[in-house]
Motif scaffolding. Structure first.
Motif, PDB file in Angstrom:
ATOM      1  N   LEU A 172       0.802  -1.231   0.000  1.00 12.11           N
ATOM      2  CA  LEU A 172       0.000   0.000   0.000  1.00 12.11           C
ATOM      3  C   LEU A 172       0.840   1.289   0.000  1.00 12.11           C
ATOM      4  N   PHE A 176       0.675   4.070  -3.123  1.00 16.33           N
ATOM      5  CA  PHE A 176       0.372   5.495  -3.020  1.00 16.33           C
ATOM      6  C   PHE A 176       1.520   6.354  -3.539  1.00 16.33           C
ATOM      7  N   MET A 239      -5.715  10.737   1.216  1.00 20.63           N
ATOM      8  CA  MET A 239      -6.146   9.337   1.242  1.00 20.63           C
ATOM      9  C   MET A 239      -5.076   8.445   1.866  1.00 20.63           C
ATOM     10  N   GLU A 240      -3.826   8.734   1.530  1.00 20.34           N
ATOM     11  CA  GLU A 240      -2.722   7.938   2.069  1.00 20.34           C
ATOM     12  C   GLU A 240      -2.657   8.065   3.589  1.00 20.34           C
ATOM     13  N   LYS A 241      -2.780   9.279   4.100  1.00 25.71           N
ATOM     14  CA  LYS A 241      -2.726   9.489   5.544  1.00 25.71           C
ATOM     15  C   LYS A 241      -3.902   8.817   6.241  1.00 25.71           C
ATOM     16  N   TRP A 242      -5.065   8.832   5.589  1.00 26.65           N
ATOM     17  CA  TRP A 242      -6.254   8.246   6.189  1.00 26.65           C
ATOM     18  C   TRP A 242      -6.181   6.719   6.210  1.00 26.65           C
ATOM     19  N   LEU A 243      -5.769   6.125   5.093  1.00 27.47           N
ATOM     20  CA  LEU A 243      -5.738   4.668   4.995  1.00 27.47           C
ATOM     21  C   LEU A 243      -4.524   4.061   5.681  1.00 27.47           C
ATOM     22  N   LEU A 244      -3.442   4.831   5.765  1.00 31.23           N
ATOM     23  CA  LEU A 244      -2.215   4.297   6.364  1.00 31.23           C
ATOM     24  C   LEU A 244      -1.909   4.972   7.692  1.00 31.23           C
ATOM     25  N   ASN A 245      -2.963   5.285   8.451  1.00 31.65           N
ATOM     26  CA  ASN A 245      -2.732   5.934   9.748  1.00 31.65           C
ATOM     27  C   ASN A 245      -1.989   5.034  10.711  1.00 31.65           C
ATOM     28  N   TRP A 246      -2.068   3.719  10.481  1.00 31.43           N
ATOM     29  CA  TRP A 246      -1.316   2.782  11.320  1.00 31.43           C
ATOM     30  C   TRP A 246       0.180   2.984  11.170  1.00 31.43           C
TER      31      TRP A 246
END
Length: 250
Positions: A172, A176, A239-246
């Motif tokens: 992922l 991105f 989108m990257e920050k939201w989906l890859l917040n982990w």
């Protein structure tokens, strides 16, 4: 704090460049060759109705359709190459070779094949944008750690489980990264396609203004194209920050 200072430095640098451009344009006084930023903004305001109602939607449609196809194609090819070494050896050289052909030389051929329809421009956009998505996503699959895969295997996980829980999370961030490159290139692809053969679009409008020796009119749609590229980039970053917040929590 460092990010704020860097952003402020960028804003100041852009502001200085615009001032230098404005002064140079006023000294040269050749608006067809080098219109000033103020003249471009005035012309953009004058053309807002025509650009906003016809040409901007046409370009946005090309970009969205092209990016959608590129994401599906790029991710699909990356998955296939990850699943099979034979497929990788067959496809990877072809994917690389596709980027060695000058797209601007192929664009007129696509116009002959598809006419002035949207698809001649979409094909140009796809050829430019699918490559970073495919290559980066495939590199992401390769980055998946063997230790994690072996651990899941010892726990009785299936290949599907390993793909979903190890390979996809590993890929992922790379996906991105490729998408951030692709969205900016999509604007270039759409503009090239429209420049060489179209009946509407920002690239087409810029070329039309050139035939009328309207320098500010040539730059006005280019400003819009640049803003579209910046906006799309920021959307992908969000989108990257939201989906890859982990990843950001580490």
């Amino acid at each position: 704090m460092k990010k704020r200072i860097a952003n402020l430095s960028s804003i100041i640098l852009v502001f200085i460049m615009l001032i230098g451009w404005e002064i140079t344009a006023r000294i040269i006084r050749l608006p067809f060759v080098l219109p000033s930023p103020v003249e471009i903004l005035i012309r953009l305001w004058e053309l807002k109705a025509e650009l906003g109602s016809t040409h901007l939607p046409a370009t946005l449609l090309i970009i969205m359709v092209g990016l959608t196809i590129s994401i599906l194609l790029g991710v699909g090819l990356a998955v296939l190459m990850n699943l099979s070494k034979s497929v990788e050896r067959a496809l990877y050289p072809i994917i690389i070779s596709s980027q060695t052909i000058p797209i601007i030389a192929l664009a007129p051929i696509f116009v002959l094949w598809f006419g002035y329809s949207i698809w001649s421009k979409v094909v140009v956009t796809v050829l430019i944008t699918f490559f970073p998505i495919a290559v980066n996503t495939f590199d992401g699959f390769l980055s998946a750690k063997k230790e994690y895969k072996e651990l899941l295997l010892t726990m009785g996980a299936s290949k599907k489980d390993i793909f979903l829980k190890v390979s996809i999370p590993s890929a992922l961030p790379y996906f991105f990264s490729g998408l951030k490159v692709a969205v900016t290139l999509s604007v270039i692809g759409a503009a090239i396609g429209e420049w060489l053969g179209a009946q509407a679009g920002l690239g087409y409008f810029s070329r039309r203004m050139m035939t009328q020796f309207d320098g500010a009119g040539v730059f006005a749609p280019i400003v819009l194209l640049s803003l579209i590229g910046i906006l799309l980039f920021l959307v992908v970053v969000g989108m990257e920050k939201w989906l890859l917040n982990w990843r950001n929590e580490k």
